[in-house]
Design a protein around this motif. Structure first.
Motif, mmCIF file in Angstrom:
data_model
loop_
_atom_site.group_PDB
_atom_site.id
_atom_site.type_symbol
_atom_site.label_atom_id
_atom_site.label_comp_id
_atom_site.label_asym_id
_atom_site.label_seq_id
_atom_site.Cartn_x
_atom_site.Cartn_y
_atom_site.Cartn_z
ATOM 1 N N ILE A 1 -22.845 83.573 60.892
ATOM 2 C CA ILE A 1 -21.401 83.289 61.783
ATOM 3 C C ILE A 1 -21.025 84.942 61.793
ATOM 4 O O ILE A 1 -20.299 85.174 62.795
ATOM 5 C CB ILE A 1 -20.556 82.754 60.494
ATOM 6 C CG1 ILE A 1 -19.862 81.787 61.948
ATOM 7 C CG2 ILE A 1 -19.939 83.422 59.486
ATOM 8 C CD1 ILE A 1 -19.333 80.593 61.118
ATOM 9 N N LEU B 1 -22.569 87.521 62.459
ATOM 10 C CA LEU B 1 -23.609 87.926 63.516
ATOM 11 C C LEU B 1 -23.222 87.150 64.677
ATOM 12 O O LEU B 1 -22.969 88.258 66.035
ATOM 13 C CB LEU B 1 -25.034 87.356 63.336
ATOM 14 C CG LEU B 1 -25.958 87.734 64.304
ATOM 15 C CD1 LEU B 1 -26.316 89.072 64.746
ATOM 16 C CD2 LEU B 1 -27.163 86.663 64.470
ATOM 17 N N ALA B 2 -22.838 86.019 64.562
ATOM 18 C CA ALA B 2 -22.290 85.378 65.858
ATOM 19 C C ALA B 2 -21.171 85.996 66.466
ATOM 20 O O ALA B 2 -20.879 86.336 67.669
ATOM 21 C CB ALA B 2 -22.112 83.835 65.677
ATOM 22 N N GLN C 1 -21.743 89.060 68.330
ATOM 23 C CA GLN C 1 -22.433 89.014 69.306
ATOM 24 C C GLN C 1 -21.372 88.613 70.437
ATOM 25 O O GLN C 1 -21.481 89.003 71.699
ATOM 26 C CB GLN C 1 -23.693 88.052 69.474
ATOM 27 C CG GLN C 1 -24.759 88.368 68.679
ATOM 28 C CD GLN C 1 -25.572 89.619 69.383
ATOM 29 O OE1 GLN C 1 -25.172 90.919 69.165
ATOM 30 N NE2 GLN C 1 -26.312 89.340 70.076
ATOM 31 N N MET C 2 -20.571 87.870 69.974
ATOM 32 C CA MET C 2 -19.482 87.193 71.074
ATOM 33 C C MET C 2 -18.480 88.630 71.477
ATOM 34 O O MET C 2 -18.352 88.768 72.722
ATOM 35 C CB MET C 2 -18.385 86.453 70.480
ATOM 36 C CG MET C 2 -19.043 84.952 70.163
ATOM 37 S SD MET C 2 -17.794 84.029 69.229
ATOM 38 C CE MET C 2 -18.917 82.786 68.642
ATOM 39 N N TYR D 1 -20.897 90.465 73.833
ATOM 40 C CA TYR D 1 -20.846 90.081 75.433
ATOM 41 C C TYR D 1 -19.506 90.225 76.130
ATOM 42 O O TYR D 1 -19.689 90.343 77.094
ATOM 43 C CB TYR D 1 -21.372 88.629 75.428
ATOM 44 C CG TYR D 1 -22.971 88.709 75.019
ATOM 45 C CD1 TYR D 1 -23.886 89.199 76.142
ATOM 46 C CD2 TYR D 1 -23.347 88.090 73.850
ATOM 47 C CE1 TYR D 1 -25.203 89.239 75.521
ATOM 48 C CE2 TYR D 1 -24.793 87.865 73.710
ATOM 49 C CZ TYR D 1 -25.469 88.250 74.545
ATOM 50 O OH TYR D 1 -26.873 88.506 74.224
ATOM 51 N N LEU D 2 -18.459 90.060 74.948
ATOM 52 C CA LEU D 2 -17.031 90.443 76.070
ATOM 53 C C LEU D 2 -16.882 91.860 76.408
ATOM 54 O O LEU D 2 -16.418 92.036 77.364
ATOM 55 C CB LEU D 2 -16.175 90.138 74.748
ATOM 56 C CG LEU D 2 -14.503 89.971 75.060
ATOM 57 C CD1 LEU D 2 -14.512 88.539 75.996
ATOM 58 C CD2 LEU D 2 -13.560 90.012 74.194
ATOM 59 N N TRP E 1 -26.338 93.856 67.887
ATOM 60 C CA TRP E 1 -26.864 93.369 66.466
ATOM 61 C C TRP E 1 -27.512 94.393 66.014
ATOM 62 O O TRP E 1 -27.548 94.695 64.649
ATOM 63 C CB TRP E 1 -27.446 92.102 66.561
ATOM 64 C CG TRP E 1 -28.855 92.082 67.060
ATOM 65 C CD1 TRP E 1 -29.366 91.569 68.221
ATOM 66 C CD2 TRP E 1 -30.011 92.028 66.322
ATOM 67 N NE1 TRP E 1 -30.574 91.794 68.575
ATOM 68 C CE2 TRP E 1 -31.121 92.021 67.047
ATOM 69 C CE3 TRP E 1 -30.145 92.606 64.971
ATOM 70 C CZ2 TRP E 1 -32.417 92.084 66.813
ATOM 71 C CZ3 TRP E 1 -31.416 92.697 64.562
ATOM 72 C CH2 TRP E 1 -32.766 92.511 65.514
#
Lengths: 324, 306
Positions: A129, A131-132, A135-136, A139-140, A253
C-alpha cells in the motif's frame, strides 16, 4: 569492578560511537580543502550526493529498522520535498530558510496522510500500500505539465542562505549539506535513545504487549512515519539543489527500492546503517563504473556476497560489546 | 462503432491480463509456499524473452524458438534456485529483497553484455501477422487472438495441474500451511526446485508471446514485476485462482482506463486536459483498485492461508 555504563545498558539504546564519529566528521569537514589536490569539485559533488542519500536512507531506517515498518514508497517523500523546493525556486522564492522548512513540511503532510491510511495494514500489505501511494504520486508528477511533466523541472538557482552565503558555491553547499545531515543524524540518535525511540523499538519487538501496557502504538508509528517523511523531504530539497533538476523519476519505485537496498546493506536497525549503506553503495557504484561498463554485474555480485556473508548488513560485522 | 471499440478493448484487456497471470502465477506460488519475495521474477521474464528471440533467429521458426526459449528459461530458473535462491528461503524478507535485487542487477548486465543494449526484434510468425474478421466489419489481429488462446490453455493446464494431480495437492498444502505440509512428508526441496522451473517457464511463455508486441529490451522485467506484485496482492498471496482473477481485473482495468479515460476527459474537460491528465490517471487506476481491494478485503480476494 567498574560500574557498568548506565547509559548503555539497554538493547534499545544506540551508541553514536564518538570515538570514530568525531574523526570522521573532522575529515568530512576538511574535505573541501583536500579535494582541490586530487581532482576538484567533482569529488565534492559526489560527497554531497552521498551525504544526502545517507540522510534519506537514515530516515527510512527510522521506520524500517527501528519501527519495523517496511515502507516501499519512501522515495515519494524525497520527491515531494524536491518538487516543493523546485516549485518554490521556480516561482521566485530563493531563501533556503523558506525552501527547506517548506519541503519538510509538505513531505511531512503527505507522510501524515499516507501513513494514517497505510498504518492500518500489516506486513506485506503495508509494503504494497505504501508502494501504491508512491506510484500514485509518481504518476501525478508525470502528468503535471505545468512543472515539466516527464521532462522534469530544471532549476536556475540553488537558493541563498543570506549573509552573503551562496549555495551556488560548491564548498558552501557541501558544508551546509554536511551541517544539515549531521544535525539530522544527531536528532535521530537522540530520538532513538529517548522514551519515544524506546517505545517505537519495543513495538517492533512486540506490538500486542506494548498495546496492552497502554502505549498508543498507532500514534507512535504515525509520528515516526511523519518524522521520517520530513527528513526525506529535506534530503529531496537538497538533492534538487545539488543537481539543479527535479524529475518524476526521483519518485519511481526503483528509487524506493534503492533506498531500501542501502538500509539493508548497511544494517537494518543500526544507527549508522543508513549512512554506511549509502556510502558503500554509492562509492561501489562510482568506483566500479570507472573500471568497467558492466559495473552493475560487479555491484550485484558484491551485494549478493554481503547477503550471504553478513546476514544483518555490514554494521552487524561490528559486534556490540555490551551485548551478552 | 462504440460497441466494436469496447469489444476490442475488452479483448486487449483479456490478452494483457492472461499474460500478467502467467507471471503472477509463479510469483504467487513462490511467495505463498516458500514465503519468499523474489524481485528477480521479472528477470526470468526478460531472460525468457531474450532466449525466445535468440532461438527464433537461430532456428527461423517462431514455434521452435518459443519451445526452446521456454525450456532454456526453465533450466535457468532451476539453476538459479539450486545455486543461490535456496540459501535465501530461511532468511527474513529484507535479506531476500537485497539478494534478489542483486540477481536482478546481474541479469540485466549479463543480458546487456550478451545481446547489447538495443532492443531485440522478435516478429510473430507470418501466418499470424494479418487481422482476422471476428464479426462483420470487426477485424482483430490474429496474433493477439493466439496470445489469448495460449494464455487460456496455459491457465487451464495450470488449473488441472493444481487441482487434479498429486504435485498440485502438495503445492496447495504448502500454500495453505507450510509447516504442516512439511510435517506430512511433502518432498519440499525437490518441489521448490520444480516450482521455480515452472515459474520461469511461465515467465518465458509470457515474455516470448509479448515480445513481438512490446520491445524485448533490458529492464523490461522491472515495470511488469510491480504489476505482477499488484496482481498477487489483489488476488491473495499464494492463491492461483486469485492470481487469475486479479490478473484479469488489472488487465481489463488498465487497458480500459488507457482507452476510455482520455476520451472521457476529452469530452468533459477538453482535449488539453485529456492529453495532460488522461494517461496518468489511467496509470493510477490500478493502484487505486489495489488500495480499494485491500481496504475491503485486507488479505486479498482469495486468501490462501488458513
Amino acid at each position: 569492578m567498574a560500574e557498568p555504563d548506565v547509559s548503555q545498558r539497554s538493547l534499545l539504546d544506540h551508541a553514536l560511537g564518538w570515538r570514530w564519529a568525531l574523526p570522521l566528521f573532522a575529515l568530512l569537514l576538511a574535505l573541501p580543502l583536500i579535494t582541490p589536490l586530487i581532482g576538484g569539485d567533482f569529488y565534492l559533488g559526489l560527497a554531497a550526493r552521498i551525504l544526502i542519500f545517507a540522510l534519506a536512507a537514515t530516515s527510512l531506517n527510522l521506520i524500517l529498522g527501528f519501527g519495523g515498518l517496511v515502507s516501499f514508497g519512501h522515495a515519494a517523500f524525497v520527491g515531494v520535498g524536491a518538487y516543493t523546493a523546485g516549485v518554490l525556486l521556480q516561482s521566485g522564492v530563493t531563501s533556503a530558510w523558506v525552501l527547506w522548512p517548506a519541503a519538510m513540511l509538505v513531505s511531512a503532510l503527505f507522510a501524515a496522510l499516507i501513513g494514517a491510511i497505510s498504518l492500518r495494514t500489516r506486513g506485506v500489505y503495508f509494503i504494497m500500500i505504501t508502494l501504491a501511494f508512491a506510484q500514485m504520486l509518481y504518476y501525478l508528477a508525470l502528468s503535471t505539465k505545468a512543472y515539466g511533466g516527464d521532462d522534469g523541472l530544471s532549476l536556475a538557482a540553488r537558493g541563498t542562505l543570506g549573509g552573503g552565503l551562496e549555495l551556488a558555491n560548491e564548498r558552501t553547499f557541501y558544508w551546509t549539506t554536511l551541517a544539515l545531515v549531521t544535525l539530522a543524524l544527531l536528532f535521530v540518535w537522540r530520538l532513538l535513545n529517548a522514551r519515544f525511540g524506546h517505545a517505537l523499538q519495543a513495538m517492533r519487538e512486540n506490538e500486542a504487549r506494548m498495546e496492552a501496557v497502554g502505549f498508543a502504538v498507532y500514534g507512535h508509528r504515525l509520528a515516526a512515519f511523519v518524522i521520517a517523511g520530513a527528513l526525506a523531504g529535506l534530503a529531496g530539497a537538497l538533492l534538487a539543489s545539488l543537481g539543479g533538476f527535479v524529475s518524476p523519476s526521483m519518485m519511481q519505485w526503483g528509487q524506493s527500492g534503492l533506498l531500501m537496498v542501502m538500509v539493508i546493506l548497511g544494517g537494518v536497525g543500526h544507527l549508522w546503517g543508513g549512512v554506511i549503506g549509502a556510502v558503500v553503495f554509492l562509492l561501489l557504484e562510482e568506483v566500479l563504473s570507472h573500471y568497467t561498463i558492466y559495473w552493475q554485474f560487479a555491484l550485484g555480485a558484491a551485494l549478493l556476497a554481503v547477503v550471504l556473508a553478513a546476514p544483518n548488513g555490514l554494521m552487524s560485522l561490528f559486534k556490540r560489546k555490551e551485548q551478552p | 462503432m462504440t460497441g466494436i471499440f469496447i469489444l476490442e478493448q475488452a479483448l486487449n484487456g483479456l490478452q494483457f491480463g492472461l499474460m500478467l497471470f502467467l507471471l503472477a502465477a509463479g510469483l504467487t506460488l513462490v511467495f505463498g509456499i516458500m514465503d519468499m519475495i523474489n524481485l528477480a521474477h521479472g528477470s526470468l521474464y526478460m531472460v525468457g524473452a531474450y532466449l525466445v528471440a535468440a532461438a527464433t533467429t537461430a532456428s527461423g521458426s517462431f514455434w521452435i524458438g518459443l519451445a526452446a526459449g521456454v525450456a532454456g528459461a526453465a533450466l535457468f530458473g532451476v539453476l538459479l534456485e539450486l545455486t543461490v535462491l535456496r540459501r535465501l528461503y530461511t532468511r527474513d524478507h529484507l535479506s531476500q529483497v537485497l539478494g534478489t535485487f542483486a540477481i536482478l542487477l546481474m541479469c540485466n548486465e549479463a543480458v546487456r553484455f550478451i545481446w547489447g543494449s538495443q532492443p531485440v526484434l522478435l516478429s510473430p510468425p507470418d501466418s499470424l501477422s494479418g487481422p482476422v474478421e471476428l464479426l462483420s466489419g470487426f477485424y482483430y489481429p490474429a496474433y493477439r487472438l493466439l496470445i489469448i488462446g495460449v494464455g487460456l490453455l496455459v491457465a487451464l493446464g495450470l488449473w488441472l495441474l493444481i487441482t487434479r494431480t498429486r504435485i498440485g495437492m502438495q503445492l496447495r498444502a504448502g500454500a495453505s500451511n507450510r509447516e504442516m505440509a512439511l510435517a506430512m512428508g511433502v518432498p519440499v526441496r525437490a518441489l521448490f526446485t520444480a516450482l521455480f522451473g515452472l515459474g520461469a517457464a511461465l515467465c518465458a511463455v509470457a515474455g516470448g508471446l509479448l515480445g513481438p508486441l512490446l520491445a524485448v529490451q533490458v529492464g523490461m522485467g522491472e515495470s511488469i514485476l510491480i504489476l505482477a506484485f499488484v496482481v498477487i496482492v489483489i488476488g491473495g498471496i499464494g492463491s492461483v485462482r486469485g492470481a487469475l482473477l486479479g490478473a484479469l481485473l488489472v488487465g481489463v482495468v488498465d487497458t480500459a482506463g488507457r482507452a476510455l479515460i482520455p476520451l472521457l476527459f476529452g469530452a468533459v474537460l477538453g482535449p488539453a486536459a485529456a492529453d495532460n491528465a488522461g494517461p496518468a490517471v489511467a496509470s493510477i487506476l490500478i493502484y487505486v483498485l489495489m488500495a480499494a481491494v485491500l481496504f475491503f478485503k485486507p488479505r486479498g480476494l482469495f486468501p490462501a492461508h488458513g
